[in-house]
Design a protein around this motif. Structure first.
Motif, PDB file in Angstrom:
ATOM      1  N   THR A 100     -16.724   4.866 -15.371  1.00 16.39           N
ATOM      2  CA  THR A 100     -15.258   4.808 -15.419  1.00 16.39           C
ATOM      3  C   THR A 100     -14.825   4.088 -16.692  1.00 16.39           C
ATOM      4  O   THR A 100     -15.615   3.377 -17.324  1.00 16.39           O
ATOM      5  N   ALA A 101     -13.551   4.244 -17.027  1.00 13.11           N
ATOM      6  CA  ALA A 101     -13.008   3.539 -18.188  1.00 13.11           C
ATOM      7  C   ALA A 101     -13.108   2.028 -17.979  1.00 13.11           C
ATOM      8  O   ALA A 101     -13.409   1.280 -18.903  1.00 13.11           O
ATOM      9  N   GLY A 102     -12.888   1.574 -16.759  1.00 15.86           N
ATOM     10  CA  GLY A 102     -13.000   0.150 -16.456  1.00 15.86           C
ATOM     11  C   GLY A 102     -14.409  -0.367 -16.663  1.00 15.86           C
ATOM     12  O   GLY A 102     -14.605  -1.480 -17.165  1.00 15.86           O
ATOM     13  N   ASP A 103     -15.400   0.438 -16.287  1.00 19.44           N
ATOM     14  CA  ASP A 103     -16.795   0.042 -16.486  1.00 19.44           C
ATOM     15  C   ASP A 103     -17.122  -0.064 -17.978  1.00 19.44           C
ATOM     16  O   ASP A 103     -17.778  -1.012 -18.406  1.00 19.44           O
ATOM     17  N   LEU A 104     -16.673   0.913 -18.768  1.00 20.89           N
ATOM     18  CA  LEU A 104     -16.925   0.879 -20.202  1.00 20.89           C
ATOM     19  C   LEU A 104     -16.236  -0.330 -20.827  1.00 20.89           C
ATOM     20  O   LEU A 104     -16.833  -1.054 -21.625  1.00 20.89           O
ATOM     21  N   ILE A 127     -13.704  -5.834 -23.224  1.00 19.90           N
ATOM     22  CA  ILE A 127     -12.255  -5.701 -23.390  1.00 19.90           C
ATOM     23  C   ILE A 127     -11.646  -5.391 -22.031  1.00 19.90           C
ATOM     24  O   ILE A 127     -12.347  -5.087 -21.065  1.00 19.90           O
ATOM     25  N   THR A 128     -10.331  -5.426 -21.963  1.00 21.98           N
ATOM     26  CA  THR A 128      -9.662  -5.115 -20.698  1.00 21.98           C
ATOM     27  C   THR A 128      -9.539  -3.603 -20.534  1.00 21.98           C
ATOM     28  O   THR A 128      -9.476  -2.861 -21.531  1.00 21.98           O
ATOM     29  N   PRO A 129      -9.494  -3.146 -19.298  1.00 24.75           N
ATOM     30  CA  PRO A 129      -9.259  -1.714 -19.077  1.00 24.75           C
ATOM     31  C   PRO A 129      -7.940  -1.252 -19.697  1.00 24.75           C
ATOM     32  O   PRO A 129      -7.836  -0.124 -20.167  1.00 24.75           O
ATOM     33  N   GLN A 130      -6.947  -2.125 -19.722  1.00 26.45           N
ATOM     34  CA  GLN A 130      -5.660  -1.772 -20.321  1.00 26.45           C
ATOM     35  C   GLN A 130      -5.801  -1.511 -21.817  1.00 26.45           C
ATOM     36  O   GLN A 130      -5.172  -0.586 -22.352  1.00 26.45           O
TER      37      GLN A 130
END
Length: 74
Positions: free
Chosen positions: A17-21, A27-30
């Motif tokens: 997921t983008a959050g995992d990357l 960095i933050t998912p945002q």
């Protein structure tokens, strides 16, 4: 809204997921959600984590991927 670069989408898919990357590169998912392509300052991190070559992530900086060695024509 501009679409994300295919290599960035692939990098996210490789990790999950983008959050995992985002977590893996610190960095933050945002922050990652604002990327349209991998920033030049993060290319080597993403390459190391995902195994996706820098030439695929940012061909505008690193040029095209090297061609595989081919046998000379007879």
């Amino acid at each position: 809204m501009a679409e994300k670069h295919p290599a960035l989408i692939r990098a996210i898919d490789v990790i999950g997921t983008a959050g995992d990357l985002a977590a893996k590169i610190g960095i933050t998912p945002q922050a990652l959600s604002q990327w349209k392509q991998v920033p030049a300052t993060r290319v080597l991190d993403v390459e190391r984590i995902t195994g996706i070559p820098r030439q695929e992530l940012r061909p505008d900086i690193y040029g095209p991927q090297p061609a595989l060695a081919q046998e000379p024509a007879a």
